[in-house]
Scaffold this motif. Sequence first.
Motif: not given
Length: 117
Positions: A22-31, A42-51
């Motif tokens: 669960l990504d709630a920071s949006g600091r570029g750690e998606i990869p 298996r990755v859900l982001s609350l903030v990385a809309f650009d990913a």
Amino acid sequence: TYGPGLVERVRALSPTGVDAVLDASGRGEIPDSIELAGGPERVLSLVAFDAADTGIQIHMTEPGAGGADALGHILALIDEGRLSVPIHRAYPLDEAATALEVSRSGHLGGKLVLLPA
């Protein structure tokens, strides 16, 4: 701690792997999150809309839409011991500006909590 070596640090803490991220920071750690979770599904982001083009799930909602239900579900997971949310520090509401500055440092060991006045 985010930044270089994130994958190795998580693997050291959880040698059998992770179920999901669960990504709630949006600091570029998606990869890194995709690598740790074993795939973008298996990755859900609350903030990385650009990913969105990475294939991860992105949660978007209208303010207040279903928030109480989601919060209830999250609290149930915590109560069951299936979700742990480390707290870095709690601040009284009148110290929100200080909490924001601490948040901007990006090197916290948990979440910041604002307490009602």
